[in-house]
Write a protein that holds these residues in place. Structure first.
Motif, short mmCIF file in Angstrom:
data_model
loop_
_atom_site.label_atom_id
_atom_site.label_comp_id
_atom_site.label_asym_id
_atom_site.label_seq_id
_atom_site.Cartn_x
_atom_site.Cartn_y
_atom_site.Cartn_z
N THR A 62 83.48 144.92 12.98
CA THR A 62 83.10 143.52 13.54
C THR A 62 82.36 143.91 14.69
O THR A 62 81.59 142.94 15.08
CB THR A 62 84.26 142.84 14.03
OG1 THR A 62 85.17 142.50 12.98
CG2 THR A 62 83.86 141.32 14.20
N LEU A 84 79.13 144.62 13.72
CA LEU A 84 78.26 143.36 13.20
C LEU A 84 77.73 142.59 14.24
O LEU A 84 76.55 142.32 14.26
CB LEU A 84 79.27 142.74 12.30
CG LEU A 84 78.68 141.38 11.77
CD1 LEU A 84 77.61 141.37 10.71
CD2 LEU A 84 80.06 140.73 11.13
N ALA A 86 71.14 139.87 4.34
CA ALA A 86 72.70 140.60 4.28
C ALA A 86 73.47 140.07 5.66
O ALA A 86 74.65 139.88 5.36
CB ALA A 86 72.72 142.20 4.32
N GLU A 131 74.20 136.35 5.34
CA GLU A 131 75.03 136.22 4.35
C GLU A 131 76.45 136.78 4.94
O GLU A 131 77.68 136.14 4.67
CB GLU A 131 74.83 137.13 2.98
CG GLU A 131 73.57 136.31 2.28
CD GLU A 131 73.32 137.27 1.13
OE1 GLU A 131 73.73 138.40 0.76
OE2 GLU A 131 72.19 136.79 0.57
N THR A 132 76.69 137.70 5.62
CA THR A 132 77.90 138.10 6.16
C THR A 132 78.25 137.23 7.17
O THR A 132 79.61 136.90 7.24
CB THR A 132 77.71 139.53 6.73
OG1 THR A 132 77.12 140.75 5.75
CG2 THR A 132 79.00 140.01 7.45
N GLU A 142 79.51 134.22 5.53
CA GLU A 142 81.12 134.14 5.08
C GLU A 142 82.07 134.20 6.11
O GLU A 142 83.15 133.44 5.92
CB GLU A 142 81.01 135.68 4.08
CG GLU A 142 82.43 135.97 3.46
CD GLU A 142 83.04 134.86 2.75
OE1 GLU A 142 84.26 134.65 2.76
OE2 GLU A 142 82.18 134.20 1.94
#
Length: 169
Positions: free
Chosen positions: A3, A6, A142, A145-146, A149
């Motif tokens: 995370t 991310l 991507a 989208e992550t 989600e």
């Protein structure tokens, strides 16, 4: 994906969008119906500082929260203000043991790792708002989208309300 890694990607994408915003675009209406582009940048800047303080100290004092959530966090240099706040937040979450802490945010106590997930979703969502309002794009689908989600996992129908988490766009 880790995370924190991310969040680094989210900040890099947001940096690109904030730096790509011309000062003449700050007054443009954003997809957030009550906010201009400047308001959105102000929100993510204040939010980044709030997350940093909460991870560093466990919570943010009420007087600071009032400024971060309702005051001017940008001054005369919106790019530098965003960079400073996002760097501080990232450093706070990267600190040894940071994700093991419990933090108190305005909407409740939670593990710092959960707070980081909220930050990932919130910052990238608002980066997309800024991009949309200023004619930019976030090319890393991507990543989008992550983050989406993560948002779906964090924001249920009970939190969907104007002024909090409005209807998904």
């Amino acid at each position: 994906m880790d995370t924190v890694a991310l969040m680094k990607q989210v900040i890099a994408s947001t940096d690109k969008v904030v730096k790509g915003t011309d000062p003449t675009q700050l007054g443009v209406q954003s997809p957030c119906t009550e906010w201009t582009v400047r308001d959105v940048i102000n929100h993510i800047t204040g939010g980044a500082t709030m997350f940093a303080v909460c991870v560093e100290q466990g919570s943010a004092p009420d007087d600071l929260l009032g400024k971060l959530m309702g005051g001017d966090n940008l001054g005369d240099d919106y790019i530098k203000s965003w960079e400073t706040a996002s760097s501080r937040a990232l450093a706070a979450f990267e600190a040894p043991g940071a994700l093991d802490k419990v933090v108190k945010l305005p909407f409740g106590e939670m593990p710092a790792g959960v707070a980081l997930n909220i930050a990932v979703f919130d910052v990238l969502t608002h980066a997309a708002d800024i991009a949309s309002a200023t004619g930019q794009t976030i090319d890393d689908t991507a990543l989008v989208e992550t983050a989406l989600e993560v948002g779906h996992q964090m924001i249920g129908p009970d939190l969907r309300a104007p002024g909090i988490f409005d209807a998904e766009q």
